[in-house]
Scaffold this active site. Structure first.
Site, mmCIF file in Angstrom:
data_model
loop_
_atom_site.group_PDB
_atom_site.id
_atom_site.type_symbol
_atom_site.label_atom_id
_atom_site.label_comp_id
_atom_site.label_asym_id
_atom_site.label_seq_id
_atom_site.Cartn_x
_atom_site.Cartn_y
_atom_site.Cartn_z
ATOM 1 N N LYS A 48 18.861 26.914 45.418
ATOM 2 C CA LYS A 48 19.975 26.083 45.904
ATOM 3 C C LYS A 48 19.741 25.613 47.347
ATOM 4 C CE LYS A 48 23.176 29.281 45.423
ATOM 5 N NZ LYS A 48 22.369 30.411 44.964
ATOM 6 N N ARG A 108 32.153 30.772 44.793
ATOM 7 C CA ARG A 108 31.400 31.799 44.063
ATOM 8 C C ARG A 108 32.294 32.624 43.165
ATOM 9 N NH1 ARG A 108 26.811 32.386 47.903
ATOM 10 N NH2 ARG A 108 25.386 33.988 47.248
ATOM 11 N N ARG A 166 10.602 35.606 49.427
ATOM 12 C CA ARG A 166 11.217 34.540 50.222
ATOM 13 C C ARG A 166 11.116 34.821 51.723
ATOM 14 N NH1 ARG A 166 17.251 32.643 48.874
ATOM 15 N NH2 ARG A 166 17.850 34.745 49.494
ATOM 16 N N ARG A 187 15.038 37.986 54.860
ATOM 17 C CA ARG A 187 16.457 38.345 54.925
ATOM 18 C C ARG A 187 16.660 39.811 54.588
ATOM 19 N NH1 ARG A 187 19.906 33.864 51.717
ATOM 20 N NH2 ARG A 187 20.939 35.782 51.084
ATOM 21 N N ARG A 195 23.282 41.700 43.782
ATOM 22 C CA ARG A 195 23.672 40.290 43.897
ATOM 23 C C ARG A 195 23.569 39.582 42.545
ATOM 24 N NH1 ARG A 195 19.470 39.257 48.108
ATOM 25 N NH2 ARG A 195 19.938 37.043 48.112
#
Ligand code: AMP
Length: 210
Positions: A13, A88, A122, A155, A166
């Site tokens: 996203k 969300r 990531r 992160r 998550r």
């Protein structure tokens, strides 16, 4: 255009929203980025949000709805925006619908095994938020952002326990938004696998902009 990218953590996203925002000349509004900046500024809201974010859980609806409502009132949102990571939950979608109904929602779908490997590799730029992956889209110089030259970081919630949590929260609380928006006639479903440029082409196609 008032639009949103829906998708699990790791679905791409952020990467797609950045490019769409640049091309359409409207802001990308990421609640995750806004919350991380409140955490690093150590505001009262940031400190409260951090307790949930560290565990991979969703920050309470009233906190997130408040920051989005303030942000959308800014002048640069007049021509539209790309929401990334909001809404969300169904209560967030209902609140948004009451003051700024979305015109398009793109649901970017990626299988779960691929999501996990994307999240583990990531790397994000600490200044401009550009996103890289150690294997599939590495920066030209290790640890350095190709876009602005600042440092990349991993992160703190991109660790295995938090990723699992998550993804669980996504399935139970966020995935139902797909049907919710389909019922309002604004949903487009897009395959989020493959190269970012291919996914981008599918998204612009679904939006009728290609
Ligand atoms: P993201 O950068 O979108 O992956 O978001 C990182 C974390 O910020 C999430 O795991 C949540 O803890 C929190 N967060 C971001 N957006 C929302 C939202 N719309 N509602 C609740 N929590 C959020």
């Amino acid at each position: 255009m008032r639009m949103m990218l829906l998708g699990a953590p790791g679905a791409g996203k952020g990467t797609q929203a950045q490019q769409l925002a640049d091309e359409m000349g409207i802001p990308q509004i990421s609640t995750g980025d806004m919350l991380r900046s409140a955490v690093s500024d150590q505001t009262a809201m940031g400190l409260e949000a951090k307790r949930y974010m560290d565990l991979g859980q969703l920050v309470p609806d009233e906190v997130v709805i408040g920051i989005v409502e303030d942000r959308l009132a800014a002048d640069d949102c007049e021509r539209g925006y790309i929401l990334d990571g909001f809404p969300r939950t169904v209560p967030q979608a209902e609140a948004l619908n009451a003051f700024a109904p979305l015109e398009a929602v793109v649901d970017v779908h990626v299988p779960e095994t691929e999501l996990v490997s994307r999240l583990c590799g990531r790397r994000t730029c600490k200044s401009c938020g550009a996103i890289f992956h150690v294997v599939s889209s590495p920066p030209s110089r290790e640890g350095i952002c190709d876009r602005c030259g600042d440092e990349l970081y991993q992160r703190s919630d991109d660790n295995e326990d938090s990723i699992r949590e998550r993804l669980g929260q996504y399935k139970s609380k966020t995935a139902p938004l797909s049907d919710w928006y389909e019922g309002r006639g604004v949903l487009k479903r897009v395959d989020g696998t493959g190269k970012p440029s291919d996914v981008y082409a599918r998204i612009t196609d679904a939006l009728g902009r290609s």
